[in-house]
Design a protein around this motif. Sequence first.
Motif, PDB file in Angstrom:
ATOM      1  N   SER A   1       0.830  -1.212   0.000  1.00  0.00           N
ATOM      2  CA  SER A   1       0.000   0.000   0.000  1.00  0.00           C
ATOM      3  C   SER A   1       0.860   1.256   0.000  1.00  0.00           C
ATOM      4  O   SER A   1       0.520   2.252  -0.650  1.00  0.00           O
ATOM      5  CB  SER A   1      -0.918   0.011   1.224  1.00  0.00           C
TER       6      SER A   1
ATOM      7  N   ILE B   1       0.837   4.512  -2.628  1.00  0.00           N
ATOM      8  CA  ILE B   1       0.703   5.908  -2.196  1.00  0.00           C
ATOM      9  C   ILE B   1       1.903   6.727  -2.644  1.00  0.00           C
ATOM     10  O   ILE B   1       1.770   7.863  -3.114  1.00  0.00           O
ATOM     11  CB  ILE B   1       0.547   5.972  -0.667  1.00  0.00           C
TER      12      ILE B   1
ATOM     13  N   LEU C   1      -3.475  -4.234  -3.500  1.00  0.00           N
ATOM     14  CA  LEU C   1      -3.256  -3.087  -2.620  1.00  0.00           C
ATOM     15  C   LEU C   1      -2.447  -1.979  -3.296  1.00  0.00           C
ATOM     16  O   LEU C   1      -2.757  -0.799  -3.134  1.00  0.00           O
ATOM     17  CB  LEU C   1      -2.542  -3.543  -1.343  1.00  0.00           C
TER      18      LEU C   1
ATOM     19  N   SER D   1      -4.175   1.565  -3.837  1.00  0.00           N
ATOM     20  CA  SER D   1      -3.569   2.704  -3.141  1.00  0.00           C
ATOM     21  C   SER D   1      -3.091   3.759  -4.125  1.00  0.00           C
ATOM     22  O   SER D   1      -3.198   4.959  -3.858  1.00  0.00           O
ATOM     23  CB  SER D   1      -2.391   2.221  -2.282  1.00  0.00           C
TER      24      SER D   1
ATOM     25  N   ARG E   1      -2.898   9.291  -1.408  1.00  0.00           N
ATOM     26  CA  ARG E   1      -2.435   9.285  -0.020  1.00  0.00           C
ATOM     27  C   ARG E   1      -3.560   9.186   1.000  1.00  0.00           C
ATOM     28  O   ARG E   1      -3.344   8.842   2.150  1.00  0.00           O
ATOM     29  CB  ARG E   1      -1.605  10.545   0.243  1.00  0.00           C
TER      30      ARG E   1
ATOM     31  N   SER F   1      -5.993   7.100   0.944  1.00  0.00           N
ATOM     32  CA  SER F   1      -6.582   5.756   0.981  1.00  0.00           C
ATOM     33  C   SER F   1      -6.327   5.056   2.305  1.00  0.00           C
ATOM     34  O   SER F   1      -7.258   4.626   2.985  1.00  0.00           O
ATOM     35  CB  SER F   1      -6.036   4.920  -0.176  1.00  0.00           C
ATOM     36  N   ILE F   2      -5.066   4.931   2.699  1.00  0.00           N
ATOM     37  CA  ILE F   2      -4.747   4.216   3.924  1.00  0.00           C
ATOM     38  C   ILE F   2      -5.118   5.038   5.144  1.00  0.00           C
ATOM     39  O   ILE F   2      -5.489   4.498   6.186  1.00  0.00           O
ATOM     40  CB  ILE F   2      -3.253   3.847   3.967  1.00  0.00           C
TER      41      ILE F   2
END
Length: 278
Positions: A81, A85, A165, A169, A174, A176-177
């Motif tokens: 992930s 990002i 992932l 992502s 940025r 997303s997580i």
Amino acid sequence: MENTTDVNQKKLTKKEISKTFWIYQLGCELSNSYERLQSLIFCASMIPAIKKLYADNEDEQREALKRHLAFFNTEGTIGASIQGISLAMEEERANGADIGDSAITSIKTGLMGPLAGIGDSIVWAAIMPLIISIFIPIAKNGSIMGGLGPLVIYTVLTMYISWGLINKSYTLGRNSIMALLKDGKIKQVIYGANVLGMMMMGALSASYVNIASPMKFHVSGGATIVVQDILDQIMRGILPLTAVFLIYFYMVKKGPRYGIIIGTIVAVSIIGSFLGLL
């Protein structure tokens, strides 16, 4: 004007994302250094994207390589992930967004710890024991699939998760997580994975840890007292359970010192057998 702007936009393709993914996945556990752990392979994995995004600016290429050489370490599967990002942020920066070196480095540093915890809880504490437990009976029967099966299934499954992932992502960027970590559901997922992992370890211990005492006592009248029968009346499997808990409490107190644990098990087994206790 809008069409011209779209044409000038720098955009990563599946080719760059795939190269980034495979370089990191094939080397994240092989390139660790004591100084920076996974940063070397992470930086190497970003090179295809850096060359594409900053093709006309060598200074930016050098700066990108420097910022991705900062200390980095996380769990490889869920950690994909962070790659997605980072790719999204580098793309935004290359297209003129006000994203500094510290912003990209801070996102990586801030996420590598929480995602390592999630990855260890789900991948290593739940998925891995589950896969191994399925193939242990096959291995006991002498089939080569008992050894190859877990390797193939684990590799395919974790690669599939990582691939999803990194792409997701990258698409969401940025946020997303960040949104995932703020959502309380991730705690439920981790808790459920831990429970499943503990259940599997308990089932494996009950099935494959076999300890019994051969001790017998002859009493007056010709009767014989079998120690194992008495233990079974107290609780079946009490000796394996005791051994498992002793190892567990030792690991809690002293840490995973596997050499000492294995050596102690071998020594106790030999001495117990010699004395007729086990």
